[in-house]
Scaffold this active site. Sequence first.
Site, mmCIF file in Angstrom:
data_model
loop_
_atom_site.group_PDB
_atom_site.id
_atom_site.type_symbol
_atom_site.label_atom_id
_atom_site.label_comp_id
_atom_site.label_asym_id
_atom_site.label_seq_id
_atom_site.Cartn_x
_atom_site.Cartn_y
_atom_site.Cartn_z
ATOM 1 N N VAL A 12 -3.837 7.054 -6.984
ATOM 2 C CA VAL A 12 -3.857 6.709 -5.552
ATOM 3 C C VAL A 12 -5.228 6.873 -4.910
ATOM 4 C CG1 VAL A 12 -1.414 7.194 -5.184
ATOM 5 C CG2 VAL A 12 -3.102 9.030 -4.879
ATOM 6 N N TYR A 13 -6.181 7.473 -5.592
ATOM 7 C CA TYR A 13 -7.507 7.608 -5.006
ATOM 8 C C TYR A 13 -8.125 6.220 -4.856
ATOM 9 C CZ TYR A 13 -7.382 12.652 -6.085
ATOM 10 O OH TYR A 13 -7.052 13.990 -6.168
ATOM 11 N N SER A 14 -8.316 5.814 -3.600
ATOM 12 C CA SER A 14 -8.843 4.476 -3.297
ATOM 13 C C SER A 14 -8.025 3.387 -3.977
ATOM 14 C CB SER A 14 -10.319 4.369 -3.694
ATOM 15 O OG SER A 14 -11.116 5.195 -2.871
#
Length: 341
Positions: A61-63
């Site tokens: 989910v990071y970026s």
Amino acid sequence: MEYRRLGASGLTVPALSFGAGTFGGKGELFSAWGDTDAKGARRLIDICLDAGVTMFDTADVYSTGESERVLGEAIKGRRDKVLISTKATFRFNDEPNAVGSSRFHLLSTIDASLKRLGTDHIDLFQLHGFDAMTPVEEVLSTLDTLVRDGKIRYVGVSNFSGWHIMKSLAAADRYGYPRYVANQTYYSLIGRDYEWELMPLGLDQGIGAVVWSPLGWGRLTGKIRRGQPLPKQSRLHDTAQYGPQVDDEYLYRVVDALDEVAKETGKSIPQIALNWLLQRPTVSTVIVGARNEEQLQQNLGAVGWSLTKEQIDKLDAASDVTPVYPYWHQRGFQERNPKPV
């Protein structure tokens, strides 16, 4: 660089790991963290490897996957020199099954992460949060399949309660599934809740702490001071609502103690805060992030020396809070329920 075992596993990890949450810069939260591209990431990874920092942590989910993609680009040609840690379970998109720890989601999300990272295996995969809607047996059997297929090598959790972990470990022992060896946990001088239950659990069950946000969501940089406005460049302007809340007076009390130790040691406040963590029980590795080379070099200065017992005691006293029940009650029964050492 100092190296440690990851919990009770046979894997050796560096005392400091690098967090790739600053890679990519997509979305309101992650753009505030940083927007390092592949070229910048390669430079930061060069510095890390020169210093012995060999583990790099990210999440799907990071970026929205961009952090994994940038990390994959940056480690091309040197995959054998690094350990990759990533996570999943939080909602990735609007598809009904693009969330949680179901067999459907884990199998698809691991394949997607492998593709973005440009690798055939993940060294440490952690469930980013507990999924109460999926039976732990389904979760663990899926992780077992992924380990047997060679797609992941070690498994861990993040943001779990103590009973979440123990329920999972009981099922793992019952059916012979892989045991969790890592707990990626929030822990800092201004966030010591980890010590109440999760640290004793880690000692008892052989689970190593992989510490995230060791500077208290950017509050222990030395730039936040009593009677002064928040610095213009602080990420707290944009991200404070996403992270742990901290009482101002409590923060200032801890920073005052850090100031005293900084004068005694000649080290910076972030270096002292990180070094304190590195001397805590169960801590296998502390994840540090950096938007630029200067921040990275500053964080790397947290290793190679140690705080004295007197300095640790001073920081402990300044950051101590009364825990919630039953932990405050257990403090009165140290004879049979000693605190971790």
